[in-house]
Design an enzyme around this catalytic site. Structure first.
Site: not given
Ligand code: NAD
Length: 329
Positions: A155, A232, A234, A258, A263, A295, A297
């Site tokens: 993302i 967006t 958590r 978001d 929540e 929520h 997104a």
């Molecule tokens: P992903 O696993 O592809 O990427 C997460 C990234 O965060 C990784 O590159 C990881 O190295 C990095 N990371 C881990 N610990 C970290 C830290 N301490 N500091 C900075 N970066 C760190 O995951 P993604 O698919 O990109 O999703 C990211 C997050 O988005 C999910 O974990 C979820 O909580 C959230 N999300 C929200 C929605 C929504 O509807 N709002 C939907 C999907 C996901």
């Protein structure tokens, strides 16, 4: 295979019914959120399909296991709400949807940025009231601004690509740097430096013990005056009460959320007839420079279809002894 989907909304029913047409799965939809009180509804269901605000702590998992459940199929990428050690102890497999549409979430983060910057929420109300004045609606060019991306996985990378298209300078923080970001010209910095240098900070890392309240009173103080914060990821990535002080002092210029730490008790239900009991959320909603979405997104047609297809595939493969997308403690 009897599968019960907790917290299922009408859009889940549509996408899962469509995706399951040629499968042997027997899907049952339940609008209730999974909690200790509702876990009994899953009695006799081998598979429980859960979403982000369903409770999957050890007590709930024990109740599910006792009722015959053997697989928890998450309709989400995030799994911070699951007690994985308890699941393992109880012999419950946990699978998730690691990627459905990173674009859906990244584009929503950009929508929050655009709406906050150009005050679309205020302009929308104003013109509908016949008020065509522009005072208070002055925005800024995104071109040339510095955007800090915290978490540069799928993302975060999709978000960075869009912001690069606006002509923004990219800063990034992630323990595992992503070559895609380097190719966009992003500079990886430690978090405090990223916060000091960014006009806009967007959170895209998972919620873990290391990232809980990553943004707190001290980190908010290190932001540039008037900076914009977008979350967006958590809710608990941010210490929410600390946001109120930063907004009241004017140090935080814009806030787009978001997700919200509390929540689970609120989102995905119509509570418009009830007094809002959450004073922190109520105060946040009073600021003109804050936009909160519930929520949503992930909520695009493409993402819903991908969630349904991958979840059903996860269940079918697990049943065939070829589990994929397993989550381990
Ligand atoms: P992903 O696993 O592809 O990427 C997460 C990234 O965060 C990784 O590159 C990881 O190295 C990095 N990371 C881990 N610990 C970290 C830290 N301490 N500091 C900075 N970066 C760190 O995951 P993604 O698919 O990109 O999703 C990211 C997050 O988005 C999910 O974990 C979820 O909580 C959230 N999300 C929200 C929605 C929504 O509807 N709002 C939907 C999907 C996901």
């Amino acid at each position: 295979m009897r599968t019960l989907l907790f917290s299922s909304q009408h859009y889940d029913q549509e996408s899962f019914t469509r995706a399951s047409a040629d499968t042997p799965l027997d899907l049952h939809f339940q609008s209730a959120r999974l909690t200790l009180d509702t876990a009994a509804l899953a009695h006799g269901f081998e598979v429980v399909c859960a979403f982000i605000n369903d409770e999957l702590d050890s007590q709930v998992l024990e109740r599910l296991a006792a009722g015959g459940t053997r697989l928890i199929a998450l309709r989400s990428a995030g799994y911070n709400h699951v007690d994985l050690a308890a699941a393992e102890r109880l012999g419950l497999a946990v699978v998730r949807v690691p990627a459905y549409s990173p674009h859906a979430v990244a584009e929503h983060a950009v929508a929050l940025i655009m709406a906050l910057n150009r005050r679309l929420h205020r302009a929308y109300n104003r013109t509908r009231e016949g008020d065509f004045t522009l005072h208070g609606l002055t925005g800024f060019d995104l071109h040339g601004k510095t955007v800090g991306v915290v978490g540069t996985g799928q993302i975060g990378a999709a978000f960075a690509r869009i912001m690069a298209g606006f002509g923004c300078q990219l800063l990034a923080y992630d323990p595992s740097p992503n070559p895609q970001l380097l190719a966009l010209g992003a500079r990886y910095l430690e978090l405090p430096e990223l916060l000091r240098q960014s006009h806009i900070v967007s959170l895209h890392c998972p919620l873990t013990e290391h990232t809980r309240h990553l943004i707190n009173q001290a980190s908010l103080a290190s932001l540039q005056p008037g900076a914009m914060l977008i979350n967006t990821g958590r809710g608990a990535l941010v210490d929410t009460p600390a946001l109120i002080d930063a907004l009241k002092s004017g140090h935080l210029g814009y806030l787009g959320l978001d997700v919200y730490e509390e929540e689970a008790q609120l989102f995905f239900a119509d509570r418009s007839d009830l007094p809002l009991q959450d004073d922190v959320l109520a105060r946040l909603l009073t600021f003109p420079n804050v936009i909160i979405t519930a929520h949503q997104a992930f909520l695009t047609r493409e993402a819903l279809d991908a969630i349904a297809t991958t979840t059903l595939d996860n269940i079918i493969r697990w049943a065939a002894g070829k589990a994929q997308n397993l989550v381990m403690s």
